[in-house]
Design an enzyme around this catalytic site. Structure first.
Site, short mmCIF file in Angstrom:
data_model
loop_
_atom_site.label_atom_id
_atom_site.label_comp_id
_atom_site.label_asym_id
_atom_site.label_seq_id
_atom_site.Cartn_x
_atom_site.Cartn_y
_atom_site.Cartn_z
N HIS A 352 25.63 77.75 7.07
CA HIS A 352 27.01 78.28 7.18
C HIS A 352 27.02 79.45 8.18
O HIS A 352 26.24 80.39 8.05
CB HIS A 352 27.53 78.72 5.81
CG HIS A 352 28.99 79.05 5.86
ND1 HIS A 352 29.96 78.09 5.67
CD2 HIS A 352 29.65 80.19 6.16
CE1 HIS A 352 31.15 78.64 5.82
NE2 HIS A 352 30.99 79.91 6.13
N ALA A 353 27.92 79.37 9.15
CA ALA A 353 27.93 80.35 10.25
C ALA A 353 28.13 81.77 9.74
O ALA A 353 28.95 82.01 8.85
CB ALA A 353 29.03 80.00 11.24
N HIS A 382 34.87 82.97 16.62
CA HIS A 382 35.07 83.66 15.35
C HIS A 382 33.88 84.60 15.07
O HIS A 382 34.06 85.78 14.76
CB HIS A 382 35.21 82.62 14.22
CG HIS A 382 35.30 83.22 12.85
ND1 HIS A 382 36.50 83.44 12.20
CD2 HIS A 382 34.34 83.66 12.00
CE1 HIS A 382 36.28 83.99 11.02
NE2 HIS A 382 34.96 84.13 10.87
N GLU A 383 32.68 84.06 15.19
CA GLU A 383 31.49 84.86 14.87
C GLU A 383 31.33 86.03 15.85
O GLU A 383 31.00 87.14 15.46
CB GLU A 383 30.23 83.99 14.87
CG GLU A 383 30.22 82.90 13.79
CD GLU A 383 30.52 83.43 12.40
OE1 GLU A 383 30.21 84.60 12.11
OE2 GLU A 383 31.09 82.68 11.59
N HIS A 386 33.24 89.04 15.00
CA HIS A 386 32.56 89.95 14.07
C HIS A 386 31.61 90.88 14.83
O HIS A 386 31.57 92.08 14.61
CB HIS A 386 31.73 89.16 13.05
CG HIS A 386 32.55 88.42 12.02
ND1 HIS A 386 33.53 89.02 11.29
CD2 HIS A 386 32.49 87.13 11.57
CE1 HIS A 386 34.06 88.12 10.43
NE2 HIS A 386 33.43 86.97 10.60
N GLU A 410 37.82 89.07 9.81
CA GLU A 410 37.89 87.62 10.00
C GLU A 410 38.89 87.22 11.08
O GLU A 410 38.88 86.08 11.54
CB GLU A 410 38.26 86.94 8.68
CG GLU A 410 37.27 87.18 7.54
CD GLU A 410 35.85 86.78 7.87
OE1 GLU A 410 35.66 85.91 8.75
OE2 GLU A 410 34.91 87.35 7.28
N HIS A 510 31.32 79.85 -0.11
CA HIS A 510 31.66 81.21 -0.52
C HIS A 510 31.61 81.41 -2.03
O HIS A 510 31.59 82.56 -2.49
CB HIS A 510 33.04 81.58 0.03
CG HIS A 510 33.12 81.45 1.53
ND1 HIS A 510 33.10 80.23 2.17
CD2 HIS A 510 33.18 82.38 2.51
CE1 HIS A 510 33.16 80.41 3.48
NE2 HIS A 510 33.22 81.70 3.71
N TYR A 520 40.27 85.35 4.48
CA TYR A 520 40.58 84.33 5.50
C TYR A 520 42.07 84.01 5.51
O TYR A 520 42.62 83.68 6.55
CB TYR A 520 39.76 83.07 5.26
CG TYR A 520 38.27 83.32 5.27
CD1 TYR A 520 37.61 83.62 6.45
CD2 TYR A 520 37.52 83.28 4.10
CE1 TYR A 520 36.24 83.86 6.47
CE2 TYR A 520 36.16 83.52 4.10
CZ TYR A 520 35.52 83.82 5.29
OH TYR A 520 34.18 84.06 5.30
O1 X8Z Z 1 33.22 81.26 6.54
C1 X8Z Z 1 33.83 81.29 7.58
C2 X8Z Z 1 33.16 81.81 8.84
C3 X8Z Z 1 32.15 82.84 8.55
S1 X8Z Z 1 32.84 84.34 8.03
C4 X8Z Z 1 32.49 80.67 9.55
N1 X8Z Z 1 35.11 80.81 7.64
C5 X8Z Z 1 35.77 80.26 6.49
C6 X8Z Z 1 35.15 78.93 6.06
O2 X8Z Z 1 34.36 78.37 6.83
O3 X8Z Z 1 35.43 78.47 4.98
C7 X8Z Z 1 35.97 80.83 8.81
C8 X8Z Z 1 37.22 80.13 8.39
C9 X8Z Z 1 37.20 80.05 6.90
ZN ZN Z 2 33.91 85.28 9.54
#
Ligand code: X8Z
Ligand code: ZN
Length: 613
Positions: A352-353, A382-383, A386, A410, A510, A520
């Site tokens: 997960h990024a 997105h990354e 940050h 975010e 998450h 988000y």
């Molecule tokens: O978790 C993330 C990022 C890392 S903070 C990749 N996002 C959420 C997800 O993937 O569920 C970005 C959009 C929503």
């Molecule tokens: Zn993020």
């Protein structure tokens, strides 16, 4: 430890500074100094000590966490848990002590720091060391279960999360989609008892700190009362819901045409495996299935990347180029040597990024299993958002090395990604000709499938968690309540029967990762406010969905002004710096998509669709 940014600035802490001055209660001459003054000095000493201590600890913790998620083994899990234990016990001690100074009159900066020390924990443990150790070990194990998760098909192919996600995006075969959907959720079943215990322990931790439960603590991190924050969310969602309903109605109708009544019914919630994403959270990958034939924008970023020989590094370089075009400095050399861009074949990693700031200064990195497609091109922006934020606030004191609120962190990279318009793609040589305005509906639809579809998902995850934390949802209702909320907010349903033997929330990073998710949702509102304001600063007078701030130093300077503030001021002040307003407002979202809303309603009326579910 629980930020996706992985910089435990939220580790509140403490050193037991004796409150010696309060013992001066003698009535003899000379007259004692005013009590507030004495307390203020003690409080400031405490804050400084805590801040220094936490800053040191955070670096050690970042390293342990980086290694664990780059190399998941029993040993690295044990080291990560041991570190988590240390960080949490220190943070909880500091948060507890901070509470003692709650009534001391302090200058604005120290009052803000003190409040942050009290309320920034995401996973507080009870003071009892055994319970703290147990919680740290559970948190680490949950992360590992997610990171190691795979699903093996009957032919022996075992796929990791990004590989299964690719399949969900690309396959149009409902049986394959269903198997991948169901298969991935098997990894979450063993998480259920761990999660239940995690909630129990962290709730105790929150109560020890004076909060009703963990829900109240999480909602206390927005410069307003928790109840007022919940009401803000309801207000924002009420603004967006009509647009979401139109989109839902349109997509459901198109899917029905494609798959037929048995797989994709005309009415009711949409089966969750048909929306091109493992969690039905962003639907952009089914654009081709649902796009209007007469408004196809005529290009596809995934194909453009392939045609132009973009590999993972080149994708990141291109994204960096956007930020430098705004006046931000280049990423340091260490970013390129220390980041993880490609999924290693020889070991388990958390794919997960995420974006990291290892030393709270310049050692910024990303960790991603980049797929060479349009989706991940956006995630890279997105990354990097940050990372550029982290670097912008590096001169703030440690406690303020964070975003104005977590939604801001975010939103930054996403704001930049809104500027990846056809005009921009042409500028960087990916696209030959910019499609004319007749293709705008296609472009807006693509964007809405990602952004508008996401909104109810962004909201419902913590609606579920907060009710779990406050006891409204009991452990034997975890899965049912999850699907009730999926239906309520998103209008999607499980494609097959689910029971309490399943733990579908655990299949979303998450939840086992204990990363709050409302951030988000906020980011999806904020990014449209930022984009509009920055386009105004850049002097772009065209439709906002065609605006790109690429290369505009004035917009960059204004953005940087806000980023540099870090968490030093309440978020409404930071918001005002860029937008001139101190209110979150989804009007910017509605304005951006206004032409699409009209078009969707026309389509739904023409096709005589019955909207809602
Ligand atoms: O978790 C993330 C990022 C890392 S903070 C990749 N996002 C959420 C997800 O993937 O569920 C970005 C959009 C929503
Ligand atoms: Zn993020």
């Amino acid at each position: 430890m629980n930020l996706p940014l992985k910089r435990p600035s939220q580790i509140a802490l403490i050193v037991s500074i004796a409150l010696g001055l309060s013992a001066c209660n003698d009535t003899q001459e000379p007259a004692p100094a005013p009590v507030e003054k004495i307390d203020a000095t003690a409080a400031i000493n405490f804050i400084n000590q805590a801040e220094a201590d936490l800053a040191d600890l955070s670096i050690e913790a970042n390293r342990a966490e980086w290694i664990y998620s780059n190399f998941i083994t029993d040993d690295t899990a044990a080291l990560s848990a041991a570190m988590g234990e240390k960080v949490t016990s220190t943070s909880v001690r500091y948060a507890t002590e901070a509470a003692k100074y709650a009534n001391v009159e302090l200058d604005a900066v120290n009052a803000r720091k003190l409040n942050s020390l009290r309320s920034s924990l995401v996973l507080p443990a009870p003071l009892d060391p055994a319970k703290n150790a147990e919680l740290a070990s559970i948190a680490s194990e949950l992360n590992g279960l997610y990171g190691k998760g795979k699903y093996c098909f009957a032919d022996g192919r075992c796929l990791t999360q990004p590989e299964l996600s690719n399949l969900m995006a690309e396959s149009k075969d409902p049986a394959v989609l269903l198997e991948a959907w169901q298969g991935w959720r098997e990894i979450a079943k063993p998480m259920r008892p761990l999660f239940e215990r995690e909630v129990e322990l962290a709730n105790q931790g929150a109560q020890d700190l004076g909060y009703a439960d963990l829900s109240e603590l999480w909602r206390s991190q927005y410069d307003m009362e928790p109840e007022a924050f919940s009401a803000e969310l309801d207000r924002l969602w009420a603004q967006i819901k009509p647009l979401y309903d139109s989109l839902h109605c349109y997509v459901r109708g198109e899917l029905n045409q494609q798959y037929g009544d048995d797989v994709a019914p005309k009415t009711g919630p949409i089966p969750a495996h048909l929306l091109g994403n493992m969690w039905a959270q962003q639907w952009g990958t089914i654009y081709n299935n649902v796009a209007p034939k007469d408004a196809d924008p005529g290009y596809n970023v995934t194909e453009l990347l392939a045609k132009n020989g973009y590999d993972e590094i080149k994708m990141v370089k291109q994204a960096e180029g956007f930020f430098t075009s705004l006046g931000f400095g280049e990423l340091p050399e260490s970013f390129w040597t220390r980041s993880m861009f490609v999924q290693p074949q020889d070991r388990d990693v958390v794919c997960h990024a995420s974006a990291w700031d290892l030393d709270n200064l310049d050692d910024i990195r990303i960790k991603m299993c980049i797929q060479k497609n349009a989706e991940d091109f956006t995630v890279i922006h997105h990354e990097l958002g940050h990372n550029f934020y982290q670097r912008a606030y590096k001169n703030q004191p440690f406690i303020f090395k964070n975003s104005a609120n977590d939604g801001f962190h975010e939103a930054i990279g996403d704001t930049i990604a809104l500027s990846i318009t056809p005009k921009y793609l042409q500028k960087i040589g990916l696209l030959e000709t910019v499609p004319d305005a007749s293709k705008d509906i296609g472009l807006l639809l693509k964007q809405a499938l990602d952004k508008i579809a996401f909104m109810p998902f962004g909201l419902m995850i913590d609606q579920w968690r907060w009710q779990v934390f406050n006891g409204t949802i009991k452990p034997d209702q975890y899965n049912q309540a999850w699907w009730d909320l999926r239906e309520k907010y998103q209008g999607v349903k499980a494609p097959i029967e689910r029971t309490e033997a399943d733990f579908d929330p655990g299949a979303k990073y998450h939840v086992p990762g204990n990363v709050p998710y409302t951030r988000y949702f906020l980011a999806h509102v904020l990014q449209f406010q930022f984009h509009k304001a920055l386009c105004d600063i850049a002097g772009d007078t065209g439709p906002v969905h065609r605006c790109s701030i690429y290369g505009n130093k004035e917009a960059g300077a204004k953005l940087n002004e806000m980023l540099e503030m870090g968490a030093s001021k309440p978020w409404p002040e930071a918001l005002s710096v860029v937008t001139g307003s101190d209110k979150m407002d989804a009007k910017a979202v509605l304005d951006y998509f206004a032409p699409l809303q009209v078009w969707l309603d026309e389509q739904n009326t023409q096709a005589n669709r019955q909207c809602g579910w």
